[in-house]
Motif scaffolding. Structure first.
Motif, mmCIF file in Angstrom:
data_model
loop_
_atom_site.group_PDB
_atom_site.id
_atom_site.type_symbol
_atom_site.label_atom_id
_atom_site.label_comp_id
_atom_site.label_asym_id
_atom_site.label_seq_id
_atom_site.Cartn_x
_atom_site.Cartn_y
_atom_site.Cartn_z
ATOM 1 N N PRO A 37 -55.794 -28.566 30.325
ATOM 2 C CA PRO A 37 -55.312 -28.914 29.048
ATOM 3 C C PRO A 37 -53.808 -29.625 28.971
ATOM 4 C CG PRO A 37 -56.337 -26.912 29.038
ATOM 5 C CD PRO A 37 -55.978 -27.289 30.456
ATOM 6 N N LYS A 38 -53.519 -30.308 28.231
ATOM 7 C CA LYS A 38 -52.331 -30.999 27.938
ATOM 8 C C LYS A 38 -51.031 -29.869 27.525
ATOM 9 C CE LYS A 38 -50.280 -35.130 25.744
ATOM 10 N NZ LYS A 38 -49.140 -34.975 24.649
ATOM 11 N N GLY A 39 -50.178 -29.985 28.143
ATOM 12 C CA GLY A 39 -48.912 -29.033 28.032
ATOM 13 C C GLY A 39 -49.173 -27.708 28.942
ATOM 14 N N ALA A 40 -50.252 -27.806 29.739
ATOM 15 C CA ALA A 40 -50.473 -26.558 30.536
ATOM 16 C C ALA A 40 -49.395 -26.313 31.699
ATOM 17 C CB ALA A 40 -51.985 -26.723 31.492
ATOM 18 N N GLU A 41 -49.498 -25.334 32.101
ATOM 19 C CA GLU A 41 -48.519 -25.120 33.359
ATOM 20 C C GLU A 41 -48.999 -24.066 34.414
ATOM 21 O OE1 GLU A 41 -44.216 -24.164 31.647
ATOM 22 O OE2 GLU A 41 -45.431 -23.068 30.469
ATOM 23 N N THR A 42 -49.651 -25.217 35.117
ATOM 24 C CA THR A 42 -50.646 -24.454 35.991
ATOM 25 C C THR A 42 -50.264 -24.846 37.615
ATOM 26 O OG1 THR A 42 -52.155 -26.237 35.757
ATOM 27 C CG2 THR A 42 -52.807 -24.110 34.853
ATOM 28 N N HIS A 43 -49.732 -26.268 37.853
ATOM 29 C CA HIS A 43 -49.432 -26.956 38.876
ATOM 30 C C HIS A 43 -47.883 -27.237 39.077
ATOM 31 C CE1 HIS A 43 -53.782 -27.091 38.501
ATOM 32 N NE2 HIS A 43 -53.735 -27.667 39.737
ATOM 33 N N PHE A 44 -47.168 -26.800 39.992
ATOM 34 C CA PHE A 44 -45.894 -27.159 39.943
ATOM 35 C C PHE A 44 -45.533 -27.488 41.482
ATOM 36 C CE2 PHE A 44 -45.769 -24.281 36.431
ATOM 37 C CZ PHE A 44 -45.009 -24.807 35.518
ATOM 38 N N LYS A 45 -44.342 -28.314 41.405
ATOM 39 C CA LYS A 45 -43.622 -28.458 42.713
ATOM 40 C C LYS A 45 -42.476 -27.881 42.574
ATOM 41 C CE LYS A 45 -42.571 -31.992 45.774
ATOM 42 N NZ LYS A 45 -43.326 -32.463 47.112
ATOM 43 N N VAL A 46 -41.782 -27.331 43.626
ATOM 44 C CA VAL A 46 -40.376 -26.735 43.679
ATOM 45 C C VAL A 46 -39.502 -27.445 45.049
ATOM 46 C CG1 VAL A 46 -40.797 -24.942 42.155
ATOM 47 C CG2 VAL A 46 -40.966 -24.562 44.606
ATOM 48 N N VAL A 47 -38.385 -27.992 44.643
ATOM 49 C CA VAL A 47 -37.510 -28.267 45.677
ATOM 50 C C VAL A 47 -36.410 -27.509 45.744
ATOM 51 C CG1 VAL A 47 -36.193 -30.305 46.610
ATOM 52 C CG2 VAL A 47 -38.375 -30.673 45.452
ATOM 53 N N VAL A 48 -36.275 -26.600 46.768
ATOM 54 C CA VAL A 48 -35.127 -25.600 46.870
ATOM 55 C C VAL A 48 -34.234 -25.938 47.870
ATOM 56 C CG1 VAL A 48 -34.572 -23.157 46.486
ATOM 57 C CG2 VAL A 48 -36.865 -23.964 45.933
#
Lengths: 109, 145
Positions: A37-48
């Motif tokens: 769904p729009k606005g979902a927070e399921t897939h992330f990419k992080v650069v640390v």
């Protein structure tokens, strides 16, 4: 993409910043690329970028990040792509963050 | 009467499912153990190599293809027990997962970086698999001689 960062995104950012004393940190919500769904927070990419990665193998760096985000990964965060670099590696790199591969529709099935 | 009958039956049925499920879970660690120890390269992924159902799984398949690596693949979407079991087994929260010689090597990001750095060719060499990229490189050098 100009919308305010989500709740989970902020939590991820705070945890990684504190836990790793990050010199550089990108938290990118890539959920829009997936069948969610729009606005979902399921897939992330992080650069640390952190001194704490010094002398650690890739897998140990990733485990460190996974461990800090253990709760989030258990409760809704479904994909986490990680780029973990030491400050020296970051300086030597082109500092371009590539986006993750396209979704192929396997989510939730 | 019919309602009473059903009610008395449902819990028994559930109890059976529950015990069956925990029995399957108890065996999953051994099952994964034997899979990763009996194959040089194993990929736990979403979908199958000819039709990956996740971009990250697809990326791993493409890397394996480039190196022409023979591998054993397992579709976690076809088996919920395996999907959770493999995460517990390797203490790694995401799919795909790659094993070489029984050792967990990493997910998509790590495979991609190992491919780019040349480390993957070395790891494959250790288990007696010659990467197609290495073969191609050697053929090129031979031509230039």
């Amino acid at each position: 993409m100009a919308s305010a960062p989500g709740v989970i995104e902020s939590i991820i950012r705070n945890k990684l910043q504190t836990g790793l004393e990050a010199k550089h940190l990108d938290v990118i919500n890539e959920s829009y690329m997936h069948n969610v769904p729009k606005g979902a927070e399921t897939h992330f990419k992080v650069v640390v970028v952190s001194d704490k990665f010094d002398g650690l193998t890739l897998i140990k760096r990733h485990r460190l990040v996974n461990d800090i985000l253990k709760e989030e990964l258990k409760s809704g965060v479904h994909a986490l792509s990680i780029e973990a670099k030491t400050p020296a590696q970051w300086e030597a790199s082109d500092k371009v963050v590539e986006s993750s591969p396209n979704c192929r529709g396997g989510f939730g099935k | 009467m019919n309602l009473l009958f059903r009610r008395s039956f449902v819990p028994i049925n559930k109890a059976f499912q529950l015990s069956y499920r925990s029995f399957a879970e108890a065996g999953i660690k051994e099952k994964i153990d034997s899979i990763v120890k009996n194959n040089k390269v194993v990929v736990f992924m979403k979908g199958v190599p000819d039709a990956p159902r996740c971009g990250f799984s697809n990326a791993v398949v493409q890397i394996m293809r480039m190196h022409a690596v023979p591998y054993d693949s397992h579709d976690v979407l076809a088996d919920e027990n395996l999907r959770q079991g493999i995460k517990d087994y390797s203490n790694w929260p995401t799919i795909p997962q790659v094993f070489i010689n029984g050792e967990f090597v990493g997910g998509c990001d790590i495979m991609l970086q190992m491919h780019q750095s040349g480390e993957l060719i070395e790891e494959l060499k250790k288990v007696g698999i010659k990467s197609a990229l290495l073969t191609a490189e050697e053929a090129k050098k031979e031509e230039q001689k």
